[in-house]
Design a protein around this motif. Sequence first.
Motif, PDB file in Angstrom:
ATOM      1  N   PHE A  86      -5.838  -0.664  30.563  1.00  0.00           N
ATOM      2  CA  PHE A  86      -6.267  -0.201  29.254  1.00  0.00           C
ATOM      3  C   PHE A  86      -5.952  -1.282  28.221  1.00  0.00           C
ATOM      4  CE2 PHE A  86      -4.953   3.496  31.736  1.00  0.00           C
ATOM      5  CZ  PHE A  86      -6.024   4.371  31.564  1.00  0.00           C
TER       6      PHE A  86
ATOM      7  N   TRP B 256      -4.461  -1.518  24.447  1.00  0.00           N
ATOM      8  CA  TRP B 256      -3.851  -0.818  23.331  1.00  0.00           C
ATOM      9  C   TRP B 256      -4.397  -1.346  22.009  1.00  0.00           C
ATOM     10  CZ3 TRP B 256       2.066  -1.019  24.842  1.00  0.00           C
ATOM     11  CH2 TRP B 256       2.275  -0.184  25.945  1.00  0.00           C
TER      12      TRP B 256
ATOM     13  N   SER C 244      -2.620  -2.937  29.336  1.00  0.00           N
ATOM     14  CA  SER C 244      -1.616  -2.099  29.974  1.00  0.00           C
ATOM     15  C   SER C 244      -2.208  -1.308  31.137  1.00  0.00           C
ATOM     16  CB  SER C 244      -1.048  -1.123  28.936  1.00  0.00           C
ATOM     17  OG  SER C 244      -0.278  -0.131  29.572  1.00  0.00           O
TER      18      SER C 244
ATOM     19  N   TYR D 181      -1.644   4.551  30.283  1.00  0.00           N
ATOM     20  CA  TYR D 181      -1.940   5.126  28.968  1.00  0.00           C
ATOM     21  C   TYR D 181      -1.318   6.513  28.942  1.00  0.00           C
ATOM     22  CZ  TYR D 181      -4.283   6.583  24.726  1.00  0.00           C
ATOM     23  OH  TYR D 181      -4.531   7.008  23.448  1.00  0.00           O
ATOM     24  N   CYS D 182      -0.512   6.762  27.920  1.00  0.00           N
ATOM     25  CA  CYS D 182       0.213   8.026  27.829  1.00  0.00           C
ATOM     26  C   CYS D 182      -0.200   8.761  26.558  1.00  0.00           C
ATOM     27  CB  CYS D 182       1.718   7.743  27.817  1.00  0.00           C
ATOM     28  SG  CYS D 182       2.737   9.230  27.876  1.00  0.00           S
ATOM     29  N   ASP D 183      -0.669   9.999  26.698  1.00  0.00           N
ATOM     30  CA  ASP D 183      -1.061  10.828  25.567  1.00  0.00           C
ATOM     31  C   ASP D 183      -0.274  12.132  25.614  1.00  0.00           C
ATOM     32  OD1 ASP D 183      -2.201  12.195  23.502  1.00  0.00           O
ATOM     33  OD2 ASP D 183      -4.189  12.380  24.397  1.00  0.00           O
TER      34      ASP D 183
ATOM     35  N   SER E  33       6.751   2.753  22.458  1.00  0.00           N
ATOM     36  CA  SER E  33       6.122   1.550  23.034  1.00  0.00           C
ATOM     37  C   SER E  33       6.948   0.351  22.583  1.00  0.00           C
ATOM     38  CB  SER E  33       4.656   1.448  22.619  1.00  0.00           C
ATOM     39  OG  SER E  33       4.505   1.570  21.213  1.00  0.00           O
TER      40      SER E  33
ATOM     41  N   TYR F 178       7.896   3.367  27.514  1.00  0.00           N
ATOM     42  CA  TYR F 178       7.358   2.341  28.411  1.00  0.00           C
ATOM     43  C   TYR F 178       8.449   1.371  28.855  1.00  0.00           C
ATOM     44  CZ  TYR F 178       2.653   3.815  26.925  1.00  0.00           C
ATOM     45  OH  TYR F 178       1.512   4.542  26.669  1.00  0.00           O
TER      46      TYR F 178
END
Length: 214
Positions: free
Chosen positions: A29, A31, A37, A40-42, A130, A158
Amino acid sequence: MTQNNKIAIEVASELLNIGAVALRPQEPFTWTSGIKSPIYCDNRLTMSYPAVRDLIAESFAILIKENYPDTEIIAGTATAGIPHAAFVAQKLGLPMAYIRDKAKGHGKENQIEGLIEAGKKVIVIEDLISTGGSSLKAALAVKDVGATPLAVLAIFSYQLDKAVKAFEEASIPLTTLSNYTTLIEVAVERGVIPQEDLSLLKAWRENPAAFGQG
């Protein structure tokens, strides 16, 4: 297994279960910062799952009661930290406030909404760490009004060296319920990603620039 390790594994598992975390080591991904990266964290998705959001709130509450029993206020970062701060404050029976990235440009021009008085001891709740910049800005806003930020607590980190160093330099403790290392280990164990991708995922955390910049 310690209580903290148990929580880290449980939270990582639930983040994977609800699709809050996506892993793409072969197709990284990009950022907003331009960093490439594999993850991806949501964590905003956790709001839509009552059992998961309660697990997170209860885990935060346990951490606070065990490590920061003199906490007087729970403050969430705008916007993603706000709901979790509210859930935790309700569990602990404490006042809650939230902190904007910067003072708003109208009305009272507040950066902090709710009441944080000088001398109060505050826990800052964040959803994701992050580089750590926005979370530290919130903690420093607490200091600016004469209160004490006891720590920043977040759902997930992260574990980037930049964030670790930033918190160390600011002398503000950081604790997260789960983290990148735990998550990728759980993901491999559950077959979400193949074992052969593990070394690539570990290499990114140690040197994100190896994936290139956008």
